[in-house]
Design a protein around this motif. Structure first.
Motif: not given
Length: 240
Positions: A170-171, A192-196, A207-214
C-alpha cells in the motif's frame, strides 16, 4: 524480460445480480484460450458480493486458494470445522488437497463485500486439506511490499504447496521499488488493485495486470495512493 498485458476492461465479466465477477483467467462460463493461466496461477477473480448473499457449500480439490478481502466482511464455513469472518487487512489460505467443502457469504445485511480469490496449482497432489487465516495488517509498512504468502511455513505470512510468493503493498507516496524474483524460471503477475504503476514503458491502471517472465528482477515506478499485488509463480506446470 518478456511481458504480457492484461487490461482490466478485457477481463471476463459476469453479472449474476447478487454477484458481479471479473475473471483474469478462464473461469466458469468465461473461456479465453489465450487466458487460461499464467504459469501455475490458474484463477484471479475480482468479486463483488451483495449484502446477505454468497456461495453455498461447494467442493474443491488439489488447489491452493488464497482470498484477499478488499472491503466488507466475508464469512466462511468448511467441512474441516472452520467458521469465521475475514475483512481487509486479513487473508485466508486453503489447501484443498484431497477435498474440502466450504461456503463463503457476505455476513453483512448493509454493506457489500469485495474480494480477490486466487487459485494456484499445487506442486503436490492429494495433500491433507488445511485452512489458515492471518491478520497481515499488523506487520504492514506503508510504502513497502509485504510478503503475505510463500512456500515456507516458517517464513513471513501464510504458506502454500507451491514455490510461489505473494507480496502486497500500500503506497501513499510515489515510490520506486525493485522486485527480485525468488526462484529461477518463475514469473510474476503484477495486479493493480488501485492507483497506477509503471514497469518499463508500460503504465498499468486500476485492475490492470502485467505478466513478467524471463528476468531476475524488474523495477516498479509506483504512483501515490496505489495498492499493488505481486504474485510470483513457477511458469512450468507440475508433472504430476
Amino acid at each position: 524480460m518478456k511481458t504480457i498485458l492484461h487490461k482490466a476492461s478485457e477481463r471476463g465479466f459476469q453479472n449474476h445480480g447478487w454477484l458481479v465477477a471479473n475473471h483474469s483467467f478462464s473461469f466458469a462460463n468465461y473461456y479465453n484460450p489465450d487466458k487460461v493461466h499464467f504459469g501455475n496461477l490458474r484463477v484471479l477473480n475480482d468479486d463483488f458480493v451483495e449484502k446477505g448473499m454468497g456461495f453455498g457449500m461447494h467442493p474443491h480439490a488439489n488447489m491452493e486458494i488464497v482470498t484477499i478481502p478488499l472491503s466488507g466482511e466475508l464469512h466462511h464455513r468448511d467441512s474441516m470445522g472452520n467458521f469465521g469472518a475475514i475483512k481487509k487487512g486479513e487473508i485466508q489460505v486453503m489447501s484443498a488437497g484431497t477435498g474440502i467443502q466450504h461456503s463463503e457469504f457476505n455476513g453483512s445485511k448493509e454493506q457489500p463485500v469485495t474480494l480477490l480469490q486466487i487459485w494456484v496449482i499445487p506442486n503436490k497432489m492429494g495433500v491433507e486439506p488445511r485452512y489458515d487465516q492471518l491478520k497481515i495488517s499488523d506487520n504492514a509498512i506503508d510504502n513497502e511490499f509485504q510478503q503475505i504468502v510463500s512456500p515456507n511455513p516458517n517464513d513471513e505470512g501464510s504458506w502454500i504447496h507451491q514455490d510461489a510468493w505473494f507480496h502486497l503493498g500500500n503506497f501513499t507516496e510515489k515510490s520506486s521499488r525493485t522486485y527480485q524474483v525468488k526462484k529461477e524460471g518463475n514469473g510474476v503477475y503484477v495486479f493493480v488493485i488501485s492507483g497506477s504503476v509503471k514497469i518499463g514503458e508500460t503504465i498499468l491502471g486500476q485492475r490492470d495486470a502485467l505478466g513478467i517472465t524471463e528476468t531476475k528482477q524488474f523495477d516498479l515506478e509506483i504512483d501515490k495512493d496505489s495498492e499493488i499485488l505481486l504474485i510470483e509463480v513457477p511458469m512450468e506446470l507440475p508433472k504430476i
